[in-house]
Design a protein around this motif. Structure first.
Motif, PDB file in Angstrom:
ATOM      1  N   ALA A 180       0.862  -1.179   0.000  1.00  0.00           N
ATOM      2  CA  ALA A 180       0.000   0.000   0.000  1.00  0.00           C
ATOM      3  C   ALA A 180       0.898   1.229   0.000  1.00  0.00           C
ATOM      4  CB  ALA A 180      -0.913   0.002   1.217  1.00  0.00           C
ATOM      5  N   VAL A 181       0.366   2.334  -0.506  1.00  0.00           N
ATOM      6  CA  VAL A 181       1.111   3.595  -0.562  1.00  0.00           C
ATOM      7  C   VAL A 181       0.319   4.635   0.212  1.00  0.00           C
ATOM      8  CG1 VAL A 181       2.042   5.378  -2.083  1.00  0.00           C
ATOM      9  CG2 VAL A 181       2.065   2.996  -2.808  1.00  0.00           C
ATOM     10  N   SER A 182       1.014   5.446   1.014  1.00  0.00           N
ATOM     11  CA  SER A 182       0.346   6.501   1.768  1.00  0.00           C
ATOM     12  C   SER A 182      -0.270   7.514   0.805  1.00  0.00           C
ATOM     13  CB  SER A 182       1.325   7.192   2.717  1.00  0.00           C
ATOM     14  OG  SER A 182       2.327   7.856   1.983  1.00  0.00           O
ATOM     15  N   ARG A 183      -1.236   8.252   1.297  1.00  0.00           N
ATOM     16  CA  ARG A 183      -1.961   9.207   0.449  1.00  0.00           C
ATOM     17  C   ARG A 183      -1.036  10.261  -0.162  1.00  0.00           C
ATOM     18  NH1 ARG A 183      -4.749  13.923   0.356  1.00  0.00           N
ATOM     19  NH2 ARG A 183      -6.768  13.902  -0.673  1.00  0.00           N
ATOM     20  N   ASP A 184      -0.035  10.687   0.588  1.00  0.00           N
ATOM     21  CA  ASP A 184       0.894  11.699   0.071  1.00  0.00           C
ATOM     22  C   ASP A 184       1.977  11.102  -0.826  1.00  0.00           C
ATOM     23  OD1 ASP A 184       2.542  10.424   1.891  1.00  0.00           O
ATOM     24  OD2 ASP A 184       2.899  12.188   3.117  1.00  0.00           O
ATOM     25  N   GLY A 185       2.025   9.767  -0.937  1.00  0.00           N
ATOM     26  CA  GLY A 185       2.970   9.115  -1.829  1.00  0.00           C
ATOM     27  C   GLY A 185       4.391   9.014  -1.307  1.00  0.00           C
ATOM     28  N   ARG A 186       4.605   9.323  -0.041  1.00  0.00           N
ATOM     29  CA  ARG A 186       5.965   9.304   0.509  1.00  0.00           C
ATOM     30  C   ARG A 186       6.355   7.970   1.126  1.00  0.00           C
ATOM     31  NH1 ARG A 186       7.409  14.934   3.315  1.00  0.00           N
ATOM     32  NH2 ARG A 186       7.403  16.144   1.400  1.00  0.00           N
ATOM     33  N   ARG A 187       5.389   7.179   1.561  1.00  0.00           N
ATOM     34  CA  ARG A 187       5.676   5.912   2.226  1.00  0.00           C
ATOM     35  C   ARG A 187       4.993   4.757   1.511  1.00  0.00           C
ATOM     36  NH1 ARG A 187       9.438   8.113   4.243  1.00  0.00           N
ATOM     37  NH2 ARG A 187       9.615   8.799   6.379  1.00  0.00           N
ATOM     38  N   ASP A 239      10.627   4.272   2.121  1.00  0.00           N
ATOM     39  CA  ASP A 239      10.514   5.588   1.502  1.00  0.00           C
ATOM     40  C   ASP A 239      10.147   5.331   0.041  1.00  0.00           C
ATOM     41  OD1 ASP A 239      11.044   7.971   0.097  1.00  0.00           O
ATOM     42  OD2 ASP A 239      12.480   8.594   1.617  1.00  0.00           O
ATOM     43  N   ALA A 240       8.955   5.740  -0.373  1.00  0.00           N
ATOM     44  CA  ALA A 240       8.481   5.432  -1.721  1.00  0.00           C
ATOM     45  C   ALA A 240       9.225   6.198  -2.807  1.00  0.00           C
ATOM     46  CB  ALA A 240       6.977   5.713  -1.833  1.00  0.00           C
ATOM     47  N   LEU A 241       9.921   7.253  -2.452  1.00  0.00           N
ATOM     48  CA  LEU A 241      10.656   8.025  -3.452  1.00  0.00           C
ATOM     49  C   LEU A 241      12.018   7.428  -3.760  1.00  0.00           C
ATOM     50  CD1 LEU A 241       9.757  11.598  -2.181  1.00  0.00           C
ATOM     51  CD2 LEU A 241       8.633  10.263  -3.977  1.00  0.00           C
ATOM     52  N   THR A 242      12.645   6.812  -2.742  1.00  0.00           N
ATOM     53  CA  THR A 242      13.986   6.269  -2.938  1.00  0.00           C
ATOM     54  C   THR A 242      14.067   4.751  -2.845  1.00  0.00           C
ATOM     55  OG1 THR A 242      14.535   6.405  -0.585  1.00  0.00           O
ATOM     56  CG2 THR A 242      14.999   8.359  -1.941  1.00  0.00           C
ATOM     57  N   GLY A 243      13.068   4.136  -2.229  1.00  0.00           N
ATOM     58  CA  GLY A 243      13.095   2.693  -2.039  1.00  0.00           C
ATOM     59  C   GLY A 243      13.881   2.256  -0.813  1.00  0.00           C
ATOM     60  N   GLN A 244      14.377   3.220  -0.013  1.00  0.00           N
ATOM     61  CA  GLN A 244      15.143   2.901   1.182  1.00  0.00           C
ATOM     62  C   GLN A 244      14.221   2.451   2.314  1.00  0.00           C
ATOM     63  OE1 GLN A 244      18.549   2.964   1.324  1.00  0.00           O
ATOM     64  NE2 GLN A 244      18.366   3.371  -0.857  1.00  0.00           N
ATOM     65  N   LYS A 245      14.679   1.473   3.089  1.00  0.00           N
ATOM     66  CA  LYS A 245      13.896   0.958   4.202  1.00  0.00           C
ATOM     67  C   LYS A 245      13.904   1.956   5.351  1.00  0.00           C
ATOM     68  CE  LYS A 245      15.515  -2.556   6.495  1.00  0.00           C
ATOM     69  NZ  LYS A 245      15.861  -3.898   6.973  1.00  0.00           N
ATOM     70  N   VAL A 246      12.710   2.280   5.860  1.00  0.00           N
ATOM     71  CA  VAL A 246      12.574   3.150   7.023  1.00  0.00           C
ATOM     72  C   VAL A 246      12.566   2.294   8.285  1.00  0.00           C
ATOM     73  CG1 VAL A 246      11.084   4.810   8.205  1.00  0.00           C
ATOM     74  CG2 VAL A 246      11.315   4.892   5.721  1.00  0.00           C
ATOM     75  N   GLU A 247      11.762   1.242   8.280  1.00  0.00           N
ATOM     76  CA  GLU A 247      11.651   0.355   9.433  1.00  0.00           C
ATOM     77  C   GLU A 247      11.076  -0.979   8.998  1.00  0.00           C
ATOM     78  OE1 GLU A 247      12.373  -0.782  13.091  1.00  0.00           O
ATOM     79  OE2 GLU A 247      12.586   1.343  12.642  1.00  0.00           O
ATOM     80  N   SER A 248      11.486  -2.043   9.671  1.00  0.00           N
ATOM     81  CA  SER A 248      10.968  -3.378   9.398  1.00  0.00           C
ATOM     82  C   SER A 248      10.691  -4.067  10.715  1.00  0.00           C
ATOM     83  CB  SER A 248      11.976  -4.181   8.583  1.00  0.00           C
ATOM     84  OG  SER A 248      11.420  -5.438   8.231  1.00  0.00           O
ATOM     85  N   VAL A 249       9.523  -4.719  10.797  1.00  0.00           N
ATOM     86  CA  VAL A 249       9.107  -5.391  12.020  1.00  0.00           C
ATOM     87  C   VAL A 249       8.712  -6.813  11.688  1.00  0.00           C
ATOM     88  CG1 VAL A 249       7.417  -5.386  13.903  1.00  0.00           C
ATOM     89  CG2 VAL A 249       8.244  -3.227  12.974  1.00  0.00           C
ATOM     90  N   ARG A 250       9.204  -7.750  12.477  1.00  0.00           N
ATOM     91  CA  ARG A 250       8.798  -9.133  12.290  1.00  0.00           C
ATOM     92  C   ARG A 250       7.479  -9.328  13.022  1.00  0.00           C
ATOM     93  NH1 ARG A 250      11.700 -14.745  13.988  1.00  0.00           N
ATOM     94  NH2 ARG A 250      10.409 -16.041  12.641  1.00  0.00           N
ATOM     95  N   THR A 251       6.451  -9.701  12.287  1.00  0.00           N
ATOM     96  CA  THR A 251       5.112  -9.802  12.851  1.00  0.00           C
ATOM     97  C   THR A 251       4.653 -11.233  13.055  1.00  0.00           C
ATOM     98  OG1 THR A 251       4.130  -9.766  10.666  1.00  0.00           O
ATOM     99  CG2 THR A 251       4.390  -7.648  11.780  1.00  0.00           C
ATOM    100  N   LEU A 296      -3.953  -1.449   8.486  1.00  0.00           N
ATOM    101  CA  LEU A 296      -3.301  -0.288   7.880  1.00  0.00           C
ATOM    102  C   LEU A 296      -4.081   0.174   6.652  1.00  0.00           C
ATOM    103  CD1 LEU A 296      -0.840   1.652   7.567  1.00  0.00           C
ATOM    104  CD2 LEU A 296       0.069  -0.071   6.033  1.00  0.00           C
ATOM    105  N   ARG A 297      -4.497  -0.752   5.823  1.00  0.00           N
ATOM    106  CA  ARG A 297      -5.249  -0.406   4.611  1.00  0.00           C
ATOM    107  C   ARG A 297      -6.552   0.308   4.967  1.00  0.00           C
ATOM    108  NH1 ARG A 297      -5.726  -4.948   0.269  1.00  0.00           N
ATOM    109  NH2 ARG A 297      -3.576  -4.363  -0.034  1.00  0.00           N
ATOM    110  N   VAL A 298      -7.244  -0.154   6.007  1.00  0.00           N
ATOM    111  CA  VAL A 298      -8.474   0.504   6.452  1.00  0.00           C
ATOM    112  C   VAL A 298      -8.163   1.905   6.964  1.00  0.00           C
ATOM    113  CG1 VAL A 298     -10.299   0.444   8.202  1.00  0.00           C
ATOM    114  CG2 VAL A 298      -9.727  -1.622   6.924  1.00  0.00           C
ATOM    115  N   GLY A 299      -7.076   2.042   7.719  1.00  0.00           N
ATOM    116  CA  GLY A 299      -6.684   3.357   8.221  1.00  0.00           C
ATOM    117  C   GLY A 299      -6.349   4.333   7.109  1.00  0.00           C
ATOM    118  N   LEU A 300      -5.642   3.862   6.089  1.00  0.00           N
ATOM    119  CA  LEU A 300      -5.316   4.728   4.947  1.00  0.00           C
ATOM    120  C   LEU A 300      -6.575   5.155   4.204  1.00  0.00           C
ATOM    121  CD1 LEU A 300      -2.157   2.932   3.513  1.00  0.00           C
ATOM    122  CD2 LEU A 300      -2.227   5.136   4.680  1.00  0.00           C
ATOM    123  N   ALA A 301      -7.519   4.240   4.024  1.00  0.00           N
ATOM    124  CA  ALA A 301      -8.779   4.565   3.337  1.00  0.00           C
ATOM    125  C   ALA A 301      -9.589   5.568   4.149  1.00  0.00           C
ATOM    126  CB  ALA A 301      -9.576   3.291   3.087  1.00  0.00           C
TER     127      ALA A 301
END
Length: 87
Positions: A32-39, A52-64, A75-80
């Protein structure tokens, strides 16, 4: 943005010309992509990653573990919801 399994392609509107292609360091099963297109939010197996959707660099990763799919759906519901508020 056009979603691919290995990244995103950013298109300019209305010409639909390719502005940039961002390759991700992992294959996405869900994305999913944030509304502003940055994440970009990526679910890959047991890992939920914010990029970071502009550079492809990892901001954070969590093992779930097995909760990854549920977290991604939340997350998808929150973005919508956020997008509907701003409209």
């Amino acid at each position: 943005y056009v979603k691919r399994t290995s990244g995103l392609t950013r298109l300019s509107l209305p010409a639909l010309k390719v502005e940039a292609q961002v390759e991700f360091p992992l294959l996405a099963t869900e994305m999913a992509v944030s509304r502003d297109g940055r994440r970009a939010y990526v679910l890959n197996g047991e890992y939920f990653t914010t990029l970071d959707a502009l550079t492809g660099q990892k901001v954070e990763s969590v093992r779930t573990g097995r909760m990854g799919k549920k977290m991604f759906l939340a997350l998808r519901v929150g973005l919508a919801t956020e997008a509907s508020r701003s409209e």
